[in-house]
Write a protein that holds these residues in place. Structure first.
Motif, PDB file in Angstrom:
ATOM      1  N   ALA A  43       0.855  -1.184   0.000  1.00  0.00           N
ATOM      2  CA  ALA A  43       0.000   0.000   0.000  1.00  0.00           C
ATOM      3  C   ALA A  43       0.889   1.231   0.000  1.00  0.00           C
ATOM      4  O   ALA A  43       2.110   1.129  -0.129  1.00  0.00           O
ATOM      5  CB  ALA A  43      -0.940  -0.017   1.204  1.00  0.00           C
ATOM      6  N   TRP A  62      -2.226   5.632   3.529  1.00  0.00           N
ATOM      7  CA  TRP A  62      -3.007   6.689   2.902  1.00  0.00           C
ATOM      8  C   TRP A  62      -3.845   6.017   1.837  1.00  0.00           C
ATOM      9  O   TRP A  62      -3.324   5.367   0.929  1.00  0.00           O
ATOM     10  CB  TRP A  62      -2.113   7.753   2.286  1.00  0.00           C
ATOM     11  N   SER A  63      -5.150   6.116   1.957  1.00  0.00           N
ATOM     12  CA  SER A  63      -6.051   5.559   0.963  1.00  0.00           C
ATOM     13  C   SER A  63      -6.170   6.529  -0.199  1.00  0.00           C
ATOM     14  O   SER A  63      -6.690   7.636  -0.036  1.00  0.00           O
ATOM     15  CB  SER A  63      -7.435   5.307   1.569  1.00  0.00           C
ATOM     16  N   ARG A  64      -5.696   6.116  -1.349  1.00  0.00           N
ATOM     17  CA  ARG A  64      -5.801   6.970  -2.535  1.00  0.00           C
ATOM     18  C   ARG A  64      -7.249   7.092  -2.990  1.00  0.00           C
ATOM     19  O   ARG A  64      -7.675   8.158  -3.408  1.00  0.00           O
ATOM     20  CB  ARG A  64      -4.934   6.414  -3.665  1.00  0.00           C
ATOM     21  N   SER A  65      -8.024   6.014  -2.875  1.00  0.00           N
ATOM     22  CA  SER A  65      -9.413   6.059  -3.342  1.00  0.00           C
ATOM     23  C   SER A  65     -10.301   6.905  -2.436  1.00  0.00           C
ATOM     24  O   SER A  65     -11.207   7.584  -2.912  1.00  0.00           O
ATOM     25  CB  SER A  65      -9.983   4.646  -3.467  1.00  0.00           C
ATOM     26  N   ARG A  66     -10.043   6.878  -1.126  1.00  0.00           N
ATOM     27  CA  ARG A  66     -10.848   7.671  -0.187  1.00  0.00           C
ATOM     28  C   ARG A  66     -10.194   8.997   0.173  1.00  0.00           C
ATOM     29  O   ARG A  66     -10.783   9.809   0.874  1.00  0.00           O
ATOM     30  CB  ARG A  66     -11.095   6.871   1.096  1.00  0.00           C
ATOM     31  N   TRP A  70      -5.806   5.922   7.094  1.00  0.00           N
ATOM     32  CA  TRP A  70      -6.484   4.822   7.780  1.00  0.00           C
ATOM     33  C   TRP A  70      -5.465   3.886   8.417  1.00  0.00           C
ATOM     34  O   TRP A  70      -4.362   3.726   7.924  1.00  0.00           O
ATOM     35  CB  TRP A  70      -7.429   4.065   6.845  1.00  0.00           C
ATOM     36  N   LYS A  72      -4.647   0.129   9.411  1.00  0.00           N
ATOM     37  CA  LYS A  72      -5.051  -1.233   9.092  1.00  0.00           C
ATOM     38  C   LYS A  72      -5.645  -1.868  10.337  1.00  0.00           C
ATOM     39  O   LYS A  72      -5.040  -1.861  11.399  1.00  0.00           O
ATOM     40  CB  LYS A  72      -3.840  -2.043   8.595  1.00  0.00           C
ATOM     41  N   HIS A 106      -8.964  -7.581   3.238  1.00  0.00           N
ATOM     42  CA  HIS A 106     -10.376  -7.281   3.492  1.00  0.00           C
ATOM     43  C   HIS A 106     -11.289  -8.437   3.086  1.00  0.00           C
ATOM     44  O   HIS A 106     -12.435  -8.508   3.508  1.00  0.00           O
ATOM     45  CB  HIS A 106     -10.795  -5.993   2.763  1.00  0.00           C
TER      46      HIS A 106
END
Length: 129
Positions: A43, A62-66, A70, A72, A106
């Motif tokens: 990630a 770092w969530s690129r989509s959101r 976050w 884990k 997930h």
């Protein structure tokens, strides 16, 4: 955590931790299981995620989509506890040895890498590992 003024020699051979983030402010983090070395997840981290990981001892991304930070396991409880952080030669990627508190993926799989690309039959197909 800035190393803009470091020479290549200082960055690659020195003792200053100066992560080199890409144009989007990210670096790649490969998380492996501390007990057996298996890859758990790959990630991205920005400065905030890296600082939170170092400060808490729990892996953050770092969530690129959101477009958000976050940790884990923040909802599942399956956190990744940091055992060791290794930095590559030019400081633009990390390998983090972690102790997982449960499945990492997930989907419920132990690792996000639970399929193998099989090309022997001609057309590439995915097979469970």
């Amino acid at each position: 955590m800035t190393g803009d003024n470091l020479t290549t020699q200082e960055r690659e051979g020195g003792t200053v931790f100066a992560p080199k983030f890409d144009a989007l402010g990210l670096l790649t983090a490969v998380i492996i299981d501390d007990s057996d070395g298996k890859v758990l997840v790959v990630a991205h981290m920005n400065t905030q995620a890296l600082e939170a990981t170092i400060e808490t001892g729990k892996v953050h991304f770092w969530s690129r989509s959101r477009a958000s930070l976050w940790m884990k396991g923040e909802t599942s409880g399956n956190v990744l506890n940091v055992a060791q952080i290794m930095v590559d030669c030019d400081q633009d990627a990390l390998v983090i040895r972690a102790i997982p508190a449960g499945p990492t993926c997930h989907t419920g799989a132990q690792s996000c890498f639970y399929r193998l690309l099989d090309t022997e039959s001609g057309s590439p197909v995915l097979k469970q590992v």
